[in-house]
Design an enzyme around this catalytic site. Sequence first.
Site, mmCIF file in Angstrom:
data_model
loop_
_atom_site.group_PDB
_atom_site.id
_atom_site.type_symbol
_atom_site.label_atom_id
_atom_site.label_comp_id
_atom_site.label_asym_id
_atom_site.label_seq_id
_atom_site.Cartn_x
_atom_site.Cartn_y
_atom_site.Cartn_z
ATOM 1 N N GLU A 48 0.882 -1.051 0.032
ATOM 2 C CA GLU A 48 -0.072 -0.043 0.136
ATOM 3 C C GLU A 48 0.723 1.268 -0.057
ATOM 4 O OE1 GLU A 48 -2.978 -2.163 3.116
ATOM 5 O OE2 GLU A 48 -1.882 -0.378 3.665
ATOM 6 N N CYS A 108 3.162 8.177 1.932
ATOM 7 C CA CYS A 108 3.672 7.285 2.898
ATOM 8 C C CYS A 108 3.709 5.924 2.073
ATOM 9 C CB CYS A 108 2.404 7.033 3.823
ATOM 10 S SG CYS A 108 2.736 5.725 5.071
ATOM 11 N N CYS A 165 5.832 -7.725 6.846
ATOM 12 C CA CYS A 165 6.838 -7.119 7.778
ATOM 13 C C CYS A 165 7.491 -8.467 8.954
ATOM 14 C CB CYS A 165 6.511 -5.871 8.733
ATOM 15 S SG CYS A 165 7.934 -5.449 9.696
ATOM 16 N N CYS A 202 4.987 -6.661 15.397
ATOM 17 C CA CYS A 202 4.401 -5.912 16.494
ATOM 18 C C CYS A 202 3.045 -6.409 16.548
ATOM 19 C CB CYS A 202 4.560 -4.552 16.260
ATOM 20 S SG CYS A 202 6.230 -3.845 15.898
ATOM 21 N N CYS A 258 -0.026 -4.090 14.996
ATOM 22 C CA CYS A 258 0.068 -3.494 13.659
ATOM 23 C C CYS A 258 -0.365 -4.609 12.571
ATOM 24 C CB CYS A 258 1.649 -3.426 13.385
ATOM 25 S SG CYS A 258 1.962 -3.015 11.594
ATOM 26 N N GLY A 284 6.202 -2.538 6.259
ATOM 27 C CA GLY A 284 7.366 -3.219 6.024
ATOM 28 C C GLY A 284 8.419 -2.444 7.211
ATOM 29 N N GLU A 285 9.471 -2.829 7.331
ATOM 30 C CA GLU A 285 10.597 -2.236 8.237
ATOM 31 C C GLU A 285 11.725 -2.036 7.019
ATOM 32 O OE1 GLU A 285 11.252 -1.340 11.232
ATOM 33 O OE2 GLU A 285 13.238 -0.935 10.148
ATOM 34 N N SER A 295 11.290 5.559 8.848
ATOM 35 C CA SER A 295 10.865 5.030 10.289
ATOM 36 C C SER A 295 11.283 3.804 10.434
ATOM 37 C CB SER A 295 9.128 5.298 10.310
ATOM 38 O OG SER A 295 8.960 4.664 11.330
ATOM 39 N N SER A 317 10.471 3.985 16.178
ATOM 40 C CA SER A 317 9.076 3.926 16.731
ATOM 41 C C SER A 317 9.264 3.025 18.206
ATOM 42 C CB SER A 317 8.489 2.675 15.801
ATOM 43 O OG SER A 317 8.043 3.121 14.458
ATOM 44 N N LEU A 318 9.032 4.199 18.798
ATOM 45 C CA LEU A 318 9.386 3.809 20.554
ATOM 46 C C LEU A 318 8.367 2.915 21.245
ATOM 47 C CD1 LEU A 318 12.151 4.345 22.096
ATOM 48 C CD2 LEU A 318 10.992 6.541 22.996
ATOM 49 N N HIS A 319 7.373 3.704 21.350
ATOM 50 C CA HIS A 319 5.968 3.134 22.006
ATOM 51 C C HIS A 319 5.898 2.789 23.422
ATOM 52 C CE1 HIS A 319 5.280 3.229 17.825
ATOM 53 N NE2 HIS A 319 5.455 1.975 17.477
ATOM 54 N N ASN A 323 -4.844 3.285 15.512
ATOM 55 C CA ASN A 323 -5.845 3.172 14.650
ATOM 56 C C ASN A 323 -6.381 1.674 14.797
ATOM 57 O OD1 ASN A 323 -7.300 3.707 12.373
ATOM 58 N ND2 ASN A 323 -5.643 3.852 10.952
ATOM 59 N N CYS A 329 -0.635 1.025 8.658
ATOM 60 C CA CYS A 329 0.050 0.051 7.570
ATOM 61 C C CYS A 329 -0.450 -1.397 7.494
ATOM 62 C CB CYS A 329 1.619 -0.125 7.761
ATOM 63 S SG CYS A 329 1.920 0.501 9.569
HETATM 64 N N1 SAH Z 1 8.231 -1.039 10.255
HETATM 65 C C1 SAH Z 1 8.642 0.632 10.524
HETATM 66 C C2 SAH Z 1 7.876 1.558 9.504
HETATM 67 C C3 SAH Z 1 6.243 1.276 9.146
HETATM 68 S S1 SAH Z 1 5.170 1.325 10.532
HETATM 69 C C4 SAH Z 1 8.203 1.013 12.006
HETATM 70 O O1 SAH Z 1 7.543 0.264 12.672
HETATM 71 O O2 SAH Z 1 8.733 2.149 12.179
HETATM 72 C C5 SAH Z 1 5.030 3.259 10.672
HETATM 73 C C6 SAH Z 1 4.302 3.605 11.990
HETATM 74 O O3 SAH Z 1 2.987 3.166 12.114
HETATM 75 C C7 SAH Z 1 5.178 2.941 13.180
HETATM 76 O O4 SAH Z 1 5.462 4.052 14.166
HETATM 77 C C8 SAH Z 1 4.224 1.776 13.614
HETATM 78 O O5 SAH Z 1 4.214 1.447 14.927
HETATM 79 C C9 SAH Z 1 2.946 2.564 13.501
HETATM 80 N N2 SAH Z 1 1.516 1.872 13.383
HETATM 81 C C10 SAH Z 1 1.641 0.569 13.098
HETATM 82 N N3 SAH Z 1 0.332 -0.027 13.221
HETATM 83 C C11 SAH Z 1 -0.423 0.904 13.666
HETATM 84 C C12 SAH Z 1 -1.709 1.236 14.141
HETATM 85 N N4 SAH Z 1 -2.539 0.374 13.823
HETATM 86 N N5 SAH Z 1 -2.036 2.557 14.509
HETATM 87 C C13 SAH Z 1 -1.280 3.451 14.676
HETATM 88 N N6 SAH Z 1 -0.099 3.667 14.194
HETATM 89 C C14 SAH Z 1 0.496 2.207 13.857
HETATM 90 FE FE1 SF4 Z 2 6.658 -4.012 11.050
HETATM 91 FE FE2 SF4 Z 2 6.699 -1.481 11.859
HETATM 92 FE FE3 SF4 Z 2 4.243 -2.942 11.649
HETATM 93 FE FE4 SF4 Z 2 6.174 -3.215 13.474
HETATM 94 S S1 SF4 Z 2 4.937 -1.655 13.420
HETATM 95 S S2 SF4 Z 2 5.259 -5.038 12.356
HETATM 96 S S3 SF4 Z 2 7.782 -3.170 12.524
HETATM 97 S S4 SF4 Z 2 5.554 -2.348 9.994
#
Ligand code: SAH
Ligand code: SF4
Length: 350
Positions: free
Chosen positions: A90, A103, A110, A114, A117, A160-161, A192, A215-217, A291, A334
């Site tokens: 996407e 984006c 990926c 996580c 995600c 993806g990462e 990212s 992506s700290l979280h 989201n 994503c």
């Molecule tokens: N894999 C990389 C880049 C793609 S994800 C990464 O994790 O950084 C891009 C961002 O979207 C990341 O910060 C990720 O944590 C966030 N993300 C993933 N799923 C999400 C969701 N359901 N709601 C909000 N943000 C989300």
């Molecule tokens: Fe992969 Fe980023 Fe989603 Fe984590 S948040 S599964 S690293 S795309």
Amino acid sequence: MVSVLSMSAPEFETWLAAHDEPAYRRKQVWSWLARGVSSFGGMRDVPKALRDAMEAELRVTSLRPLAVVQADKGSTTKTLYELDGGHSVEAVVMRYADRSTLCISSQAGCPIGCPFCATGKFPFGRNLLAHEIVEQAVDAERLLASEGRRLSHVVFMGMGEPMANYRAVMESVRRLSDPDLLGISPRRIVVSTSGLIPRIEQLAEEKVPVTLAISLHAARDELRDVLVPINRKYPVHELVAAAQAYGTKTGRRVSYEWVMLAGVNDTERDARELGALLKGKLAHVNLIPFNPVQDTPYHAPDRGAIRRFKAQVAEQGLNVTLRDTRGREADAACGQLHERIARSRQPVEA
Ligand code: SAH
Ligand code: SF4
């Protein structure tokens, strides 16, 4: 058939030479692509014989749009593309008053997994090739050009990462910033990452000053081990040290992303831990309301909780903003459109 952008500049010039065409045609063709022309036939100042040869032997893009969804009153457009071999990815175009941001995806699926995600939930497909990443941007430019806009910013926040597909991502960044093609300055490109420390260190050695987003979280290992499983390999303090070293070396402020999950990482304790981790550093915290993704145990905090957490983080002396929830209707976080289509197996209308 070979996609025209799968060839590097010298490769394409060799192809042109084999067709008795001068090397400067390469720039002409690229500049048409950068201006949004979607067929070789539309490249008006290119000789007819060359247009015909390209049409017979090359493709303008390898991406096939499977679904297009509009959201946010038309200011967001999300496209699901099929890649050669059948995987899909996407890309989301977001239009603002002063910029247009894409984006972009770097992998089909990926490998990091996580739990909040959508992308991490289906099996990993494959790495994208550099031209498949670039073609997402060229297609966005095509869409925006038809509206009198230009693509100004690119964020690697799709599927993806990016640091797990390092070579192709770096090659794509170089090509996105090439003035012969899209000419998007690396400063306007955000990469990212979930935190692959060796790749962050490698990135610091490149002469390509992209903006780094981490992506700290979570600010403590115990929680981050769950939310971002790569943390078990690359713990959070070492990650922040590597990210700040990148910031110092490039002079670029590092962004830290924080997906807000109700009751999980939005408490006062989390704000204090985040403060202790980043206080005094050249850093910026970006809060992203979760989201919702089906079949996950997580929920988005309500507005009051979001406001409270933001204030608590600011009290720690950190620079903090709340990311707008652009694209929510389009399942823009994503992997979500991919998931919806895979579930329903119904085409989505444009
Ligand atoms: N894999 C990389 C880049 C793609 S994800 C990464 O994790 O950084 C891009 C961002 O979207 C990341 O910060 C990720 O944590 C966030 N993300 C993933 N799923 C999400 C969701 N359901 N709601 C909000 N943000 C989300
Ligand atoms: Fe992969 Fe980023 Fe989603 Fe984590 S948040 S599964 S690293 S795309």
